[in-house]
Design an enzyme around this catalytic site. Structure first.
Site, PDB file in Angstrom:
ATOM      1  NE  ARG A   1      -2.496  -1.888   3.137  1.00  0.00           N
ATOM      2  CZ  ARG A   1      -2.941  -2.046   4.384  1.00  0.00           C
ATOM      3  NH1 ARG A   1      -3.929  -1.297   4.825  1.00  0.00           N
ATOM      4  NH2 ARG A   1      -2.388  -2.940   5.187  1.00  0.00           N
TER       5      ARG A   1
ATOM      6  CB  THR B   1       1.563 -12.688  12.396  1.00  0.00           C
ATOM      7  OG1 THR B   1       0.286 -13.320  12.623  1.00  0.00           O
ATOM      8  CG2 THR B   1       1.330 -11.379  11.686  1.00  0.00           C
TER       9      THR B   1
ATOM     10  CG  ASP C   1       3.786  -2.107  10.270  1.00  0.00           C
ATOM     11  OD1 ASP C   1       3.794  -2.502  11.453  1.00  0.00           O
ATOM     12  OD2 ASP C   1       2.958  -2.492   9.429  1.00  0.00           O
TER      13      ASP C   1
ATOM     14  N   GLY D   1      -7.744  -7.438  14.682  1.00  0.00           N
ATOM     15  CA  GLY D   1      -8.158  -8.640  15.395  1.00  0.00           C
ATOM     16  C   GLY D   1      -8.837  -8.223  16.705  1.00  0.00           C
TER      17      GLY D   1
ATOM     18  CD  GLU E   1      -6.369 -11.370  12.837  1.00  0.00           C
ATOM     19  OE1 GLU E   1      -6.137 -10.437  12.066  1.00  0.00           O
ATOM     20  OE2 GLU E   1      -6.055 -11.342  14.041  1.00  0.00           O
TER      21      GLU E   1
ATOM     22  NE  ARG F   1      27.794  23.339  -2.011  1.00  0.00           N
ATOM     23  CZ  ARG F   1      28.627  23.527  -3.036  1.00  0.00           C
ATOM     24  NH1 ARG F   1      28.787  24.738  -3.559  1.00  0.00           N
ATOM     25  NH2 ARG F   1      29.299  22.512  -3.521  1.00  0.00           N
TER      26      ARG F   1
ATOM     27  CE1 TYR G   1      30.645  28.323  -3.463  1.00  0.00           C
ATOM     28  CE2 TYR G   1      32.606  28.878  -4.724  1.00  0.00           C
ATOM     29  CZ  TYR G   1      31.860  27.954  -4.020  1.00  0.00           C
ATOM     30  OH  TYR G   1      32.327  26.684  -3.848  1.00  0.00           O
TER      31      TYR G   1
ATOM     32  CE1 TYR H   1      36.329  21.808 -11.300  1.00  0.00           C
ATOM     33  CE2 TYR H   1      34.546  22.944 -12.423  1.00  0.00           C
ATOM     34  CZ  TYR H   1      35.314  21.810 -12.237  1.00  0.00           C
ATOM     35  OH  TYR H   1      35.053  20.687 -12.980  1.00  0.00           O
TER      36      TYR H   1
HETATM   37  C1  UD1 Z   1      -2.287  -8.257  12.541  1.00  0.00           C
HETATM   38  C2  UD1 Z   1      -2.991  -9.147  13.539  1.00  0.00           C
HETATM   39  C3  UD1 Z   1      -4.232  -8.432  14.038  1.00  0.00           C
HETATM   40  C4  UD1 Z   1      -3.880  -7.105  14.633  1.00  0.00           C
HETATM   41  C5  UD1 Z   1      -3.079  -6.271  13.621  1.00  0.00           C
HETATM   42  C6  UD1 Z   1      -2.530  -5.044  14.299  1.00  0.00           C
HETATM   43  C7  UD1 Z   1      -2.558 -11.445  12.945  1.00  0.00           C
HETATM   44  C8  UD1 Z   1      -3.111 -12.653  12.303  1.00  0.00           C
HETATM   45  N1  UD1 Z   1      -3.349 -10.373  12.932  1.00  0.00           N
HETATM   46  O1  UD1 Z   1      -3.142  -8.114  11.416  1.00  0.00           O
HETATM   47  O2  UD1 Z   1      -4.865  -9.206  15.015  1.00  0.00           O
HETATM   48  O3  UD1 Z   1      -5.018  -6.411  15.034  1.00  0.00           O
HETATM   49  O4  UD1 Z   1      -1.951  -7.010  13.123  1.00  0.00           O
HETATM   50  O5  UD1 Z   1      -1.919  -4.202  13.371  1.00  0.00           O
HETATM   51  O6  UD1 Z   1      -1.484 -11.478  13.472  1.00  0.00           O
HETATM   52  N2  UD1 Z   1       4.434 -10.106   8.812  1.00  0.00           N
HETATM   53  C9  UD1 Z   1       5.543 -10.846   8.529  1.00  0.00           C
HETATM   54  N3  UD1 Z   1       5.380 -12.031   7.888  1.00  0.00           N
HETATM   55  C10 UD1 Z   1       4.174 -12.500   7.527  1.00  0.00           C
HETATM   56  C11 UD1 Z   1       3.034 -11.736   7.826  1.00  0.00           C
HETATM   57  C12 UD1 Z   1       3.198 -10.538   8.475  1.00  0.00           C
HETATM   58  O7  UD1 Z   1       6.662 -10.448   8.855  1.00  0.00           O
HETATM   59  O8  UD1 Z   1       4.124 -13.600   6.978  1.00  0.00           O
HETATM   60  C13 UD1 Z   1       4.601  -8.837   9.520  1.00  0.00           C
HETATM   61  C14 UD1 Z   1       4.171  -7.655   8.684  1.00  0.00           C
HETATM   62  O9  UD1 Z   1       5.268  -7.118   7.961  1.00  0.00           O
HETATM   63  C15 UD1 Z   1       3.690  -6.690   9.765  1.00  0.00           C
HETATM   64  C16 UD1 Z   1       3.155  -7.602  10.852  1.00  0.00           C
HETATM   65  O10 UD1 Z   1       3.748  -8.857  10.641  1.00  0.00           O
HETATM   66  O11 UD1 Z   1       4.772  -5.954  10.304  1.00  0.00           O
HETATM   67  C17 UD1 Z   1       1.628  -7.714  10.854  1.00  0.00           C
HETATM   68  O12 UD1 Z   1       1.199  -8.289   9.647  1.00  0.00           O
HETATM   69  P1  UD1 Z   1      -0.068  -7.769   8.846  1.00  0.00           P
HETATM   70  O13 UD1 Z   1      -0.193  -8.551   7.615  1.00  0.00           O
HETATM   71  O14 UD1 Z   1      -0.030  -6.299   8.729  1.00  0.00           O
HETATM   72  O15 UD1 Z   1      -1.235  -8.213   9.835  1.00  0.00           O
HETATM   73  P2  UD1 Z   1      -2.663  -7.560   9.969  1.00  0.00           P
HETATM   74  O16 UD1 Z   1      -3.570  -8.156   8.973  1.00  0.00           O
HETATM   75  O17 UD1 Z   1      -2.561  -6.107  10.028  1.00  0.00           O
HETATM   76 MG    MG Z   2      -1.029  -4.642   9.512  1.00  0.00          MG
END
Ligand code: UD1
Ligand code: MG
Length: 489
Positions: free
Chosen positions: A19, A89, A113, A150, A165, A343, A376, A397
């Site tokens: 996004r 996750t 993030d 979630g 979720e 600079r 300058y 220069y």
């Molecule tokens: C997740 C939670 C949700 C919560 C929300 C908060 C789960 C299933 N859901 O949802 O309950 O309310 O965050 O923001 O956990 N990531 C990885 N590898 C993966 C998937 C994700 O590293 O395979 C990382 C993403 O980069 C991110 C974080 O995990 O930093 C969360 O993943 P994201 O896909 O944003 O989860 P949400 O759907 O937002």
């Molecule tokens: Mg998220």
């Protein structure tokens, strides 16, 4: 703090972040002069944990070196785990435990993030987790609009039983406004065991870390939630709109810190301060000022309006007005601006001056020396109490190489002097206006160049007849005998 069980922090940063619509991986976008991931890792380091593990995946050619750079900045180890495919996750957390197979303590999971989360808040989560003797504790938040998150499901006794979720929730569950922030504390052994039991029977076909709660609850262990006081801390960044909003909130905090530290910020809304900036007491910051990098501002200095300084040191009582400056030093009580471009590697000495429409680069301007107007000055050293006349150029220069100009102390150079480097001007020397200095000027000498002025009378009328200039010249010419007859005297 309640306890001192060992802790490890796993920071998830493997996602794609589509996004953002960017060639840059999501967590590498910056607010306050630091990447989102940098903020998350700094917060993790704030707990002083035994281990920090960053889980990288998408665009890890960019993310891995960024993690190493933060480790160097923090002067501590940050382990990295690779999640080749983003299977959710739960899978990501499993990858994050791989580099610490023997770790036995509390595992904190955060997201790369979520840049505004304070270490103190994570600390409170950890304390709650340990003092309640939980197997899992989720950091929850209450939101007016919980869409997409979630939901924290509690039983009649108010005990947390599961996280559902948004996509998997029932209509009744959609009404729950306490949600999962994505930050957790786990008992390490419990977590390892539960990760093996996760399945992907959900709407996204992924392994959800959130399922660990219901697994543990069903296994008869305690599961809890710690409700964060400030939901804003847990706002994630998924697109550019949220990036700007998080940047604005971080800036609000940093400007507030500066004000609480004794700075007078005239307009907090148009003042931007990066995380590495240090600001003294009784500093006045006018609207439209941005301070970035390792900039430091000593007491009593006045900065702005409309000034951007990056990696600059500004001395006590200095005034810097409408200036753009980078990697340079402005001495105590010096005056800079308005409309000055500094600079890298410039040093303005104590009580020195760089005035309007002056550009400086790699120039050392000694104590009390002034470069006041339209000049300058590059690759130069100026001694003390010297003055460079308006509209001068340090001609550094030759088209191939850069050369240095050295000006002594108590020098007075005329307006429009060209210093053709390499050249030296001795102490106490002068130059006339319009001088082209090609050869060294000895101490105390007056340098002048160019011949005596010659006026060719009547040139314009003769060579440009009928032009406005010629007409003006004719009108201004001394009266002829014929003309004088028409006048009374
Ligand atoms: C997740 C939670 C949700 C919560 C929300 C908060 C789960 C299933 N859901 O949802 O309950 O309310 O965050 O923001 O956990 N990531 C990885 N590898 C993966 C998937 C994700 O590293 O395979 C990382 C993403 O980069 C991110 C974080 O995990 O930093 C969360 O993943 P994201 O896909 O944003 O989860 P949400 O759907 O937002
Ligand atoms: Mg998220």
């Amino acid at each position: 703090m309640v306890t001192q069980t060992p802790s490890a922090v796993v920071v998830l940063a493997a996602g794609a972040g589509t996004r953002m619509k960017s060639a840059k991986q999501k967590t590498l976008h910056e607010i306050g002069g630091r990447s989102l991931l940098g903020h998350a890792l700094h917060a993790a380091a704030g707990l002083n944990p035994e281990h920090i593990v960053a889980v990288v995946g998408h665009q890890r050619d960019q993310v891995s070196p960024a993690v190493d750079a933060v480790a160097a900045e923090l002067d501590r180890e940050i382990l990295q785990a690779v999640q080749e495919e983003q299977n959710g996750t739960g899978h990501a957390v499993g990858c994050g435990l791989a580099p610490i197979p023997d770790f036995d303590g509390t595992v904190i999971v955060t997201n790369g993030d979520v840049p505004l989360l304070r270490p103190e808040t994570i600390d409170k989560l950890r304390d709650t987790h340990v003092s309640e003797g939980n197997a899992v504790t989720v950091l929850s938040i209450k939101l007016d609009d919980p869409t997409g998150y979630g939901r924290i499901v509690r039983n009649d006794a108010g005990e947390v039983t599961a996280i559902v979720e948004h996509k998997d929730a029932s209509a009744a569950q959609h009404a729950i406004n306490e949600v999962n922030s994505g930050v957790f504390a786990f008992d390490a052994a419990v977590l390892r065991d539960a990760l093996g039991k996760l399945d992907s029977n959900n709407s996204q076909g992924e392994l959800y870390i959130t399922d660990v709660l219901s697994i543990e609850r069903e296994g008869g262990r305690r599961v809890g939630a710690f409700v964060a006081a400030d939901a804003g801390e847990l706002e994630g960044v998924n697109d550019r709109v949220q990036l700007a909003a998080a940047g604005r909130e971080l800036n609000r905090r940093l400007v507030e810190d500066a004000m609480r530290g004794g700075a007078h910020v005239i307009d907090p809304l148009t003042t931007w301060i990066g995380v590495g900036v240090r600001i003294g007491r009784d500093v006045t910051i006018h609207p439209g000022t941005q301070l970035w990098g390792n900039t430091s501002i000593e007491d009593d200095a006045v900065i702005g309006p409309d000034t951007t300084l990056t990696d600059m040191q500004v001395g006590r009582g200095a005034k810097v007005i409408r200036t753009h400056g980078e990697k340079s030093v402005i001495g105590p009580n010096a005056n800079v601006g308005p409309f000055t471009f500094i600079r890298p590697n410039t040093e303005v000495g104590e009580d020195g001056k760089l005035g309007g429409f002056v550009e400086a680069k790699n120039a050392k301007i000694g104590r009390g020396s002034k470069v006041p107007h339209l000049t300058y000055i590059g690759d130069a050293t100026v001694g003390e109490q010297s003055n460079i006349g308006a509209s001068s150029v340090f001609v550094n220069y030759d088209g191939v190489n850069k050369h240095h100009t050295t000006i002594g102390s108590h020098v007075r150079t005329g307006s429009d002097t060209m210093f053709i480097a390499p050249v030296n001007v001795g102490d106490g020397a002068y130059s006339g206006a319009g001088t082209i200095i090609k050869d060294d000027v000895p101490p105390g000498a007056l340098a002048v160049s160019g011949g005596k002025q010659r006026n060719i009378e009547g040139w314009v009328v003769k060579k440009r007849p009928g032009s406005p200039a010629a007409e003006a010249a004719e009108a201004a010419s001394p009266a002829t005998d014929d003309d004088s007859a028409k006048t009374d005297n």
